[in-house]
Design a protein around this motif. Sequence first.
Motif, PDB file in Angstrom:
ATOM      1  N   GLN A 119      34.712  49.032  29.741  1.00 17.16           N
ATOM      2  CA  GLN A 119      33.774  49.854  29.396  1.00 17.16           C
ATOM      3  C   GLN A 119      32.561  50.259  30.228  1.00 17.16           C
ATOM      4  O   GLN A 119      31.845  51.353  30.270  1.00 17.16           O
ATOM      5  CB  GLN A 119      32.865  49.261  27.928  1.00 17.16           C
ATOM      6  N   VAL A 120      32.396  49.448  31.222  1.00 10.36           N
ATOM      7  CA  VAL A 120      31.454  49.509  32.291  1.00 10.36           C
ATOM      8  C   VAL A 120      31.965  49.913  33.628  1.00 10.36           C
ATOM      9  O   VAL A 120      31.442  49.918  34.785  1.00 10.36           O
ATOM     10  CB  VAL A 120      30.412  48.208  32.130  1.00 10.36           C
ATOM     11  N   GLU A 121      33.318  49.869  33.831  1.00 10.74           N
ATOM     12  CA  GLU A 121      34.021  50.190  34.910  1.00 10.74           C
ATOM     13  C   GLU A 121      33.699  51.597  35.531  1.00 10.74           C
ATOM     14  O   GLU A 121      34.234  51.896  36.772  1.00 10.74           O
ATOM     15  CB  GLU A 121      35.719  49.869  34.924  1.00 10.74           C
ATOM     16  N   HIS A 122      33.108  52.497  34.979  1.00 12.74           N
ATOM     17  CA  HIS A 122      32.753  53.805  35.621  1.00 12.74           C
ATOM     18  C   HIS A 122      31.384  53.409  36.546  1.00 12.74           C
ATOM     19  O   HIS A 122      30.919  54.346  37.234  1.00 12.74           O
ATOM     20  CB  HIS A 122      32.215  54.715  34.511  1.00 12.74           C
ATOM     21  N   LEU A 123      30.682  52.322  36.476  1.00  8.76           N
ATOM     22  CA  LEU A 123      29.412  52.007  37.207  1.00  8.76           C
ATOM     23  C   LEU A 123      30.122  51.441  38.643  1.00  8.76           C
ATOM     24  O   LEU A 123      31.219  51.198  38.814  1.00  8.76           O
ATOM     25  CB  LEU A 123      28.965  51.000  36.697  1.00  8.76           C
ATOM     26  N   PHE A 124      29.431  51.731  39.605  1.00  6.16           N
ATOM     27  CA  PHE A 124      29.696  51.354  40.898  1.00  6.16           C
ATOM     28  C   PHE A 124      30.125  49.896  41.064  1.00  6.16           C
ATOM     29  O   PHE A 124      29.303  49.069  40.311  1.00  6.16           O
ATOM     30  CB  PHE A 124      28.302  51.391  42.015  1.00  6.16           C
ATOM     31  N   PRO A 125      31.271  49.502  41.419  1.00  2.75           N
ATOM     32  CA  PRO A 125      31.816  48.172  41.235  1.00  2.75           C
ATOM     33  C   PRO A 125      30.932  46.867  41.791  1.00  2.75           C
ATOM     34  O   PRO A 125      30.443  47.074  42.757  1.00  2.75           O
ATOM     35  CB  PRO A 125      33.025  47.981  41.951  1.00  2.75           C
ATOM     36  N   PRO A 126      30.869  45.888  41.045  1.00  2.00           N
ATOM     37  CA  PRO A 126      30.229  44.781  41.749  1.00  2.00           C
ATOM     38  C   PRO A 126      30.993  43.905  42.564  1.00  2.00           C
ATOM     39  O   PRO A 126      32.046  44.267  42.862  1.00  2.00           O
ATOM     40  CB  PRO A 126      30.027  43.909  40.514  1.00  2.00           C
ATOM     41  N   SER A 127      30.438  43.164  43.661  1.00  2.00           N
ATOM     42  CA  SER A 127      31.116  42.639  44.714  1.00  2.00           C
ATOM     43  C   SER A 127      31.665  41.620  44.047  1.00  2.00           C
ATOM     44  O   SER A 127      32.615  41.019  44.684  1.00  2.00           O
ATOM     45  CB  SER A 127      29.909  42.132  45.786  1.00  2.00           C
ATOM     46  N   TRP A 128      31.287  40.761  43.002  1.00  2.00           N
ATOM     47  CA  TRP A 128      31.944  39.873  42.384  1.00  2.00           C
ATOM     48  C   TRP A 128      31.610  39.764  40.903  1.00  2.00           C
ATOM     49  O   TRP A 128      30.318  40.148  40.426  1.00  2.00           O
ATOM     50  CB  TRP A 128      31.558  38.461  43.238  1.00  2.00           C
ATOM     51  N   ILE A 129      32.360  39.159  40.019  1.00  2.00           N
ATOM     52  CA  ILE A 129      32.193  38.838  38.866  1.00  2.00           C
ATOM     53  C   ILE A 129      32.313  37.471  38.454  1.00  2.00           C
ATOM     54  O   ILE A 129      33.506  36.928  38.532  1.00  2.00           O
ATOM     55  CB  ILE A 129      33.098  39.607  37.696  1.00  2.00           C
ATOM     56  N   PHE A 130      31.115  36.698  38.383  1.00  2.00           N
ATOM     57  CA  PHE A 130      31.247  35.308  37.859  1.00  2.00           C
ATOM     58  C   PHE A 130      32.049  35.301  36.232  1.00  2.00           C
ATOM     59  O   PHE A 130      31.665  36.076  35.600  1.00  2.00           O
ATOM     60  CB  PHE A 130      29.862  34.666  37.973  1.00  2.00           C
ATOM     61  N   GLY A 131      33.222  34.333  36.302  1.00  2.00           N
ATOM     62  CA  GLY A 131      33.611  34.226  34.979  1.00  2.00           C
ATOM     63  C   GLY A 131      34.804  35.282  34.750  1.00  2.00           C
ATOM     64  O   GLY A 131      35.440  34.916  33.812  1.00  2.00           O
ATOM     65  N   ALA A 132      35.140  36.144  35.582  1.00  2.00           N
ATOM     66  CA  ALA A 132      36.467  36.859  35.664  1.00  2.00           C
ATOM     67  C   ALA A 132      37.290  36.871  36.571  1.00  2.00           C
ATOM     68  O   ALA A 132      36.968  35.820  37.865  1.00  2.00           O
ATOM     69  CB  ALA A 132      36.065  38.271  35.655  1.00  2.00           C
ATOM     70  N   SER A 133      38.338  36.966  36.344  1.00  2.00           N
ATOM     71  CA  SER A 133      39.646  36.926  37.413  1.00  2.00           C
ATOM     72  C   SER A 133      39.564  37.497  38.583  1.00  2.00           C
ATOM     73  O   SER A 133      38.656  38.932  38.516  1.00  2.00           O
ATOM     74  CB  SER A 133      40.914  37.123  36.912  1.00  2.00           C
TER      75      SER A 133
END
Length: 232
Positions: A119-133
């Motif tokens: 749902q938030v993948e239209h935002l500029f992508p993060p450098s990393w996501i803690f807790g995600a693959s």
Amino acid sequence: MALRPADLARAEPPAEPPTQAWHGIGVSVELWRDYARAALPRPQMALGTHQITGDLCEQAADLYARGARYARVAEPVPLCGDIAAPAVRALTLIRELTARGFAVHWIARCDAGCADHRQVEHLFPPSWIFGASKAAVARWRHGYFPGRCVFRSGPGFVEVRDRRFGPLERHVLDDPDTLAAIDALAGGAAVDQVPARRRRELVAARLVLEQGGYAWWLPTRIHRWPFPALVV
């Protein structure tokens, strides 16, 4: 009955307006003039660290006008779970910076598998996501493009063009109560500040995200229509 001086001394100060209190929650960002990381150490590129408060749409426009093009959000931003008001404000600022064409360096945190919902993948992508693959991070980064979920406002309507989930989904919203709800949610709000029926409709359409007692409008405002126009 008139109040005596002693009664006035004991009186409670007036409550701060909710909007004023909400706008007082700041987001710390470091700013530069150039998109490219290799250029950031060069002289006169850095614009310093700023605590961004107030109306975040207006603040993003002001930062752009002052020449900022690259922003680094200081603290990791939760995407789900017991999300707090500062996280909502940070996500709103990232949305507004994305809409202005900024490159945004930020780190997300996902505690409940929310990164898989897109749902938030239209935002500029993060450098990393803690807790995600790593796969979730790579999908977001590789699938991102400007204008993936945008809206424009006309007289008495809002049009949303959404490609987050594949084929184009187009929404034209013209109900006055829905438009009022969108205005209330544009900067993020506690869920009890927006009529439940309208909020649930927008959540069901995946245009509003609701977490931890807060809700906020997801699409980015389109400031420049792309060429060719049908790209969004």
